[in-house]
Every structure is written in C-alpha cells, then in structure tokens.
Design a protein around this motif. Structure first.
Motif, PDB file in Angstrom:
ATOM      1  N   GLN A  10      -1.666   2.914   2.185  1.00 48.32           N
ATOM      2  CA  GLN A  10      -2.455   3.328   1.202  1.00 48.32           C
ATOM      3  C   GLN A  10      -1.892   2.748   0.126  1.00 48.32           C
ATOM      4  N   SER A  11      -0.855   2.324  -0.002  1.00 45.29           N
ATOM      5  CA  SER A  11      -0.105   1.980  -1.228  1.00 45.29           C
ATOM      6  C   SER A  11      -0.936   0.622  -1.765  1.00 45.29           C
ATOM      7  N   GLU A  12      -0.865   0.322  -3.213  1.00 47.35           N
ATOM      8  CA  GLU A  12      -1.774  -0.566  -3.811  1.00 47.35           C
ATOM      9  C   GLU A  12      -1.230  -2.033  -3.115  1.00 47.35           C
ATOM     10  N   LYS A  13       0.010  -2.160  -3.022  1.00 46.75           N
ATOM     11  CA  LYS A  13       0.742  -3.409  -2.774  1.00 46.75           C
ATOM     12  C   LYS A  13       0.226  -4.021  -1.237  1.00 46.75           C
ATOM     13  N   ILE A  14       0.313  -2.595  -0.376  1.00 43.75           N
ATOM     14  CA  ILE A  14       0.025  -2.887   1.207  1.00 43.75           C
ATOM     15  C   ILE A  14      -1.614  -3.224   1.038  1.00 43.75           C
ATOM     16  N   GLN A  15      -2.575  -2.213   0.293  1.00 45.31           N
ATOM     17  CA  GLN A  15      -3.755  -2.589   0.146  1.00 45.31           C
ATOM     18  C   GLN A  15      -4.128  -3.981  -0.100  1.00 45.31           C
ATOM     19  N   GLU A  16      -3.590  -4.637  -0.988  1.00 43.13           N
ATOM     20  CA  GLU A  16      -3.883  -5.918  -1.420  1.00 43.13           C
ATOM     21  C   GLU A  16      -3.466  -7.147  -0.510  1.00 43.13           C
ATOM     22  N   MET A  17      -2.114  -6.900   0.221  1.00 41.98           N
ATOM     23  CA  MET A  17      -1.828  -7.887   1.288  1.00 41.98           C
ATOM     24  C   MET A  17      -2.721  -7.455   2.333  1.00 41.98           C
TER      25      MET A  17
END
Length: 116
Positions: free
Chosen positions: A87-94
């Motif tokens: 759910q982290s922003e970086k993981i969601q973006e990737m």
C-alpha cells in the motif's frame, strides 16, 4: 462477449511470446521471468525484478479474459527477499506502471491470441 475466457491458447506458446515481447515494455535494467500458471490454463505468472538498488521484485498473475484483454493481479511484492507493504505510495506507483506495461504487451500479442 463471452464472460469466461474460452480461448484455445497454448500456454507454452504464450509464455514464449511474452518472453520475446515483454522486454520492449519494461524499464531498462528490469529483469523478468514468465511462466505458465499451473492453476489456470488461460493465465501466466510474471515475476519482475525492478532495476535499481532497492531490490524490489513483483509477482503478477496475468489471466486472459478474451483474445485481447487480460486481467492483471498483483500477487506479491518483495524487497530483497522480504514481503513489503503493497500500500505504500512508491509500491502503488511502481505496480501501476507494471500493470500498464503488461496490458500494453498483451495488446501487442493480439496477433497470436486472436481466433484464426
């Protein structure tokens, strides 16, 4: 359109085609593996090791809904071999970027998935 994927797709042909096509849609330095999904003959398992020093890897299931459309689901994200919060922003973006790339690759492979 038929709701269930009733396609005559040969998994080994699909795996080979995805292995050939997918590099065109990934980021430079990303590495990947494409394997048949053992539980679904209309699906593939795609493992992507993200380029860079963060050691992220993503596992997706890519199931054919029809000859052109795939349903892509994130199965797992790991960093250096340890499962991380998806759910982290970086993981969601990737994840969003990879899902888009997988859809683009599926579109490009329509030539082998369309009925004869």
């Amino acid at each position: 359109m038929n709701q269930e994927a009733d396609l005559n797709l040969d998994q080994s042909t699909l795996v080979h085609a995805w292995q050939q096509q997918l590099p065109e849609y990934l980021n430079p330095g990303d590495s990947f593996q494409v394997e048949p999904d053992q539980g679904n003959p209309q699906a593939l398992r795609i493992h992507i090791d993200a380029a860079g020093r963060q050691f992220y890897s993503f596992d997706f299931q890519c199931a054919y809904m029809d000859e052109r459309e795939v349903k892509v689901e994130l199965v797992d994200v790991e960093r250096d071999g340890v499962t991380v919060n998806e759910q982290s922003e970086k993981i969601q973006e990737m994840t969003g970027d990879y899902v888009r790339h997988l859809h683009e690759c599926a579109q490009a492979l329509h030539k082998i998935t369309k009925p004869s």
